[in-house]
Write a protein that holds these residues in place. Structure first.
Motif, PDB file in Angstrom:
ATOM      1  N   GLY A 102      14.279  11.810 -12.871  1.00  0.00           N
ATOM      2  CA  GLY A 102      13.871  12.705 -11.793  1.00  0.00           C
ATOM      3  C   GLY A 102      12.428  13.146 -11.867  1.00  0.00           C
ATOM      4  O   GLY A 102      11.930  13.805 -10.944  1.00  0.00           O
ATOM      5  N   GLY A 103      11.722  12.789 -12.924  1.00  0.00           N
ATOM      6  CA  GLY A 103      10.365  13.273 -13.120  1.00  0.00           C
ATOM      7  C   GLY A 103       9.352  12.757 -12.118  1.00  0.00           C
ATOM      8  O   GLY A 103       8.324  13.396 -11.887  1.00  0.00           O
ATOM      9  N   LEU A 104       9.609  11.615 -11.498  1.00  0.00           N
ATOM     10  CA  LEU A 104       8.670  11.035 -10.539  1.00  0.00           C
ATOM     11  C   LEU A 104       9.021  11.369  -9.097  1.00  0.00           C
ATOM     12  O   LEU A 104       8.244  11.057  -8.181  1.00  0.00           O
ATOM     13  N   LYS A 105      10.161  12.001  -8.882  1.00  0.00           N
ATOM     14  CA  LYS A 105      10.590  12.293  -7.515  1.00  0.00           C
ATOM     15  C   LYS A 105       9.614  13.235  -6.804  1.00  0.00           C
ATOM     16  O   LYS A 105       9.307  13.054  -5.616  1.00  0.00           O
ATOM     17  N   LYS A 106       9.091  14.210  -7.528  1.00  0.00           N
ATOM     18  CA  LYS A 106       8.181  15.185  -6.902  1.00  0.00           C
ATOM     19  C   LYS A 106       6.860  14.548  -6.492  1.00  0.00           C
ATOM     20  O   LYS A 106       6.102  15.129  -5.706  1.00  0.00           O
ATOM     21  N   TYR A 107       6.581  13.341  -7.032  1.00  0.00           N
ATOM     22  CA  TYR A 107       5.368  12.623  -6.655  1.00  0.00           C
ATOM     23  C   TYR A 107       5.642  11.543  -5.608  1.00  0.00           C
ATOM     24  O   TYR A 107       4.724  10.809  -5.231  1.00  0.00           O
ATOM     25  N   GLY A 108       6.893  11.450  -5.179  1.00  0.00           N
ATOM     26  CA  GLY A 108       7.250  10.407  -4.227  1.00  0.00           C
ATOM     27  C   GLY A 108       7.216   9.020  -4.837  1.00  0.00           C
ATOM     28  O   GLY A 108       7.045   8.020  -4.128  1.00  0.00           O
ATOM     29  N   LEU A 109       7.415   8.937  -6.157  1.00  0.00           N
ATOM     30  CA  LEU A 109       7.334   7.656  -6.850  1.00  0.00           C
ATOM     31  C   LEU A 109       8.649   7.295  -7.534  1.00  0.00           C
ATOM     32  O   LEU A 109       8.683   6.429  -8.406  1.00  0.00           O
ATOM     33  N   ASP A 110       9.731   7.962  -7.151  1.00  0.00           N
ATOM     34  CA  ASP A 110      11.047   7.596  -7.660  1.00  0.00           C
ATOM     35  C   ASP A 110      11.537   6.332  -6.957  1.00  0.00           C
ATOM     36  O   ASP A 110      10.955   5.895  -5.954  1.00  0.00           O
ATOM     37  N   TYR A 111      12.616   5.743  -7.430  1.00  0.00           N
ATOM     38  CA  TYR A 111      13.075   4.462  -6.901  1.00  0.00           C
ATOM     39  C   TYR A 111      13.425   4.543  -5.421  1.00  0.00           C
ATOM     40  O   TYR A 111      13.009   3.685  -4.625  1.00  0.00           O
ATOM     41  N   ASP A 112      14.161   5.547  -5.025  1.00  0.00           N
ATOM     42  CA  ASP A 112      14.575   5.647  -3.621  1.00  0.00           C
ATOM     43  C   ASP A 112      13.372   5.746  -2.686  1.00  0.00           C
ATOM     44  O   ASP A 112      13.413   5.244  -1.557  1.00  0.00           O
ATOM     45  N   SER A 113      12.311   6.400  -3.165  1.00  0.00           N
ATOM     46  CA  SER A 113      11.115   6.545  -2.327  1.00  0.00           C
ATOM     47  C   SER A 113      10.338   5.240  -2.225  1.00  0.00           C
ATOM     48  O   SER A 113       9.926   4.834  -1.134  1.00  0.00           O
ATOM     49  N   VAL A 114      10.127   4.575  -3.338  1.00  0.00           N
ATOM     50  CA  VAL A 114       9.245   3.407  -3.319  1.00  0.00           C
ATOM     51  C   VAL A 114       9.937   2.147  -2.801  1.00  0.00           C
ATOM     52  O   VAL A 114       9.268   1.241  -2.300  1.00  0.00           O
ATOM     53  N   LYS A 115      11.256   2.082  -2.887  1.00  0.00           N
ATOM     54  CA  LYS A 115      11.904   0.863  -2.378  1.00  0.00           C
ATOM     55  C   LYS A 115      11.785   0.788  -0.859  1.00  0.00           C
ATOM     56  O   LYS A 115      11.878  -0.299  -0.284  1.00  0.00           O
ATOM     57  N   ALA A 116      11.541   1.939  -0.223  1.00  0.00           N
ATOM     58  CA  ALA A 116      11.281   1.922   1.215  1.00  0.00           C
ATOM     59  C   ALA A 116       9.918   1.307   1.510  1.00  0.00           C
ATOM     60  O   ALA A 116       9.719   0.689   2.563  1.00  0.00           O
ATOM     61  N   LEU A 117       8.977   1.468   0.580  1.00  0.00           N
ATOM     62  CA  LEU A 117       7.655   0.865   0.731  1.00  0.00           C
ATOM     63  C   LEU A 117       7.690  -0.633   0.480  1.00  0.00           C
ATOM     64  O   LEU A 117       7.011  -1.409   1.160  1.00  0.00           O
ATOM     65  N   ASN A 118       8.469  -1.046  -0.499  1.00  0.00           N
ATOM     66  CA  ASN A 118       8.525  -2.447  -0.896  1.00  0.00           C
ATOM     67  C   ASN A 118       9.929  -2.781  -1.372  1.00  0.00           C
ATOM     68  O   ASN A 118      10.248  -2.619  -2.552  1.00  0.00           O
TER      69      ASN A 118
END
Length: 396
Positions: A102-118
């Motif tokens: 969960g440490g990267l979620k606040k930066y928008g760099l968690d898996y759920d966030s970035v898989k939408a990008l790529n």
């Protein structure tokens, strides 16, 4: 002309310290382009884990797992820094991170966030306890995991305190598991067209490392004891002291080899009913080892090694690190590599992976902090003016 196995694979490396960087170095050795993301000014904390260090000031610890990488400094806590990473993700194949769950979620760099990008991105996480389970929120440290997993309970002398392994073996083994997972996910992507989340933990890896000792418990329900340098299921299979205080390892794996040992040592132990088979030798371990240890003290280590090797009995000395790295076999297998760095040379440990058609490559020494920031940002489309502004803001 040979190429490298992972040529064309781009890796964004958000990991630090040992376990994660050991995985990304392996990918880099195999030809992947690995861009290591570090904090401005401080960088990966292992840069400061010195002494020892090389002549240019690079710590030996950092140099262990960071060759063949580019170093980009980015403050991912800033919106501008997050935008840089997101731009990198658009054409990346792999992202590696070892933040707490969960440490990267606040930066928008968690898996759920970035898989939408790529959607093709393989997102590889290495944590202490994994992304599921009641302990998933806890941080992980090799030493602690060696204790939790049971590894330390079977390491060290029979009497006294449990011992950890002399290197961070759980970190390194977990890094290898992460590499396996990443490569499996890349292969799966060729079939499905999409990436996935690779979830590897230190605890899972350490439990796997219990191997046959863990299986002994599952088979019997008994708690395996510490046996020092002995083996729970094979006798004689341990360290012996020889004349002059030196030691050797005797690895006698079957009854035929034990007969050869007895012949070399001028004894008829193998003809005694209590020692004639391995299961019986395990039951009468203490009596046999006492007899053997007394005999071993009659000659030097090298004398014993010479006669055992001539009889094709598995044996070996206990080398120190200098002796091990100077072995002709180690040198011939290129397990010590010299790389140029900052107008000097540094020696690093080589890769154990030997591929005949797509060999590993040793291209660059561990990078200076941020040495590739300008070139990476330029490749992402940032202008010189934009880069200068980011530098002034402390983003890079």
């Amino acid at each position: 002309m040979s190429t490298t196995a992972l040529a064309g694979i781009k890796v964004v490396d958000l990991s630090r310290v040992l376990a994660g960087p050991s995985a990304t170095q392996c990918l880099a050795d195999l030809g992947a382009e690995v861009i290591k993301i570090e904090r401005p000014k401080e960088g990966d904390e292992t840069r400061h884990w010195a002494p020892p260090q090389f002549a240019d000031g690079t710590s030996a610890y950092f140099s262990t797992v960071n060759r063949n990488k580019q170093s980009l400094t980015v403050d991912i806590s800033t919106p501008e820094g997050q935008e840089i990473i997101q731009k990198m993700i658009l054409d990346a194949d792999v992202l590696v991170e070892n933040y707490k769950v969960g440490g990267l979620k606040k930066y928008g760099l968690d898996y759920d966030s970035v898989k939408a990008l790529n959607p093709r991105l393989v997102y590889a996480s290495l944590t202490g306890f994994g992304h599921t389970g009641p302990d998933s929120h806890k941080p992980g440290y090799d030493y602690i995991i060696q204790g939790l997993s049971g590894l330390m309970s079977i390491t060290g002398p029979e009497q006294g305190m449990p011992h950890k392994v002399g290197v961070a073996v759980v970190d390194l083994f977990s890094g290898l598991n992460l590499v396996i997972g990443i490569q499996a996910a890349l292969l799966a992507r060729y079939q499905t067209g999409t990436g996935q989340h690779v979830d590897v933990s230190l605890l899972d890896s350490a439990v796997t490392m219990l191997g046959n000792v863990g299986m002994n418990h599952l088979a019997t329900g008994n708690v395996p004891p510490r046996l020092g340098n002995a083996h729970p299921s094979i006798v004689p299979y341990q360290v012996f002291e020889t004349a002059g205080g030196q030691h050797l390892i005797l690895a006698c794996g079957n009854d035929k080899q034990f007969a050869a040992v007895c012949n070399v040592m001028g004894q008829d132990w193998n003809q005694e009913e209590r020692f004639e088979t391995n299961p019986k030798r395990v039951l009468h371990r203490e009596a046999l080892i006492e007899l053997m240890q007394e005999e071993f003290l009659s000659h030097t280590r090298d004398q014993w090694l010479s006669v055992f090797e001539a009889a094709q009995v598995p044996c070996g000395p206990i080398n120190n690190i200098a002796e091990a790295l100077a072995m002709p076999q180690v040198i011939e297998r290129e397990m010590v590599i010299v790389l140029p760095k900052n107008d000097t040379d540094i020696s690093v440990l080589g890769s154990p992976i030997k591929l005949s058609a797509t060999p590993v490559s040793y291209r660059t020494a561990p990078p200076n902090l941020g040495q590739d920031t300008v070139s990476v940002l330029t490749n992402l489309g940032y202008t010189a003016e934009q880069i200068e502004k980011l530098q002034q803001q402390g983003v890079v």
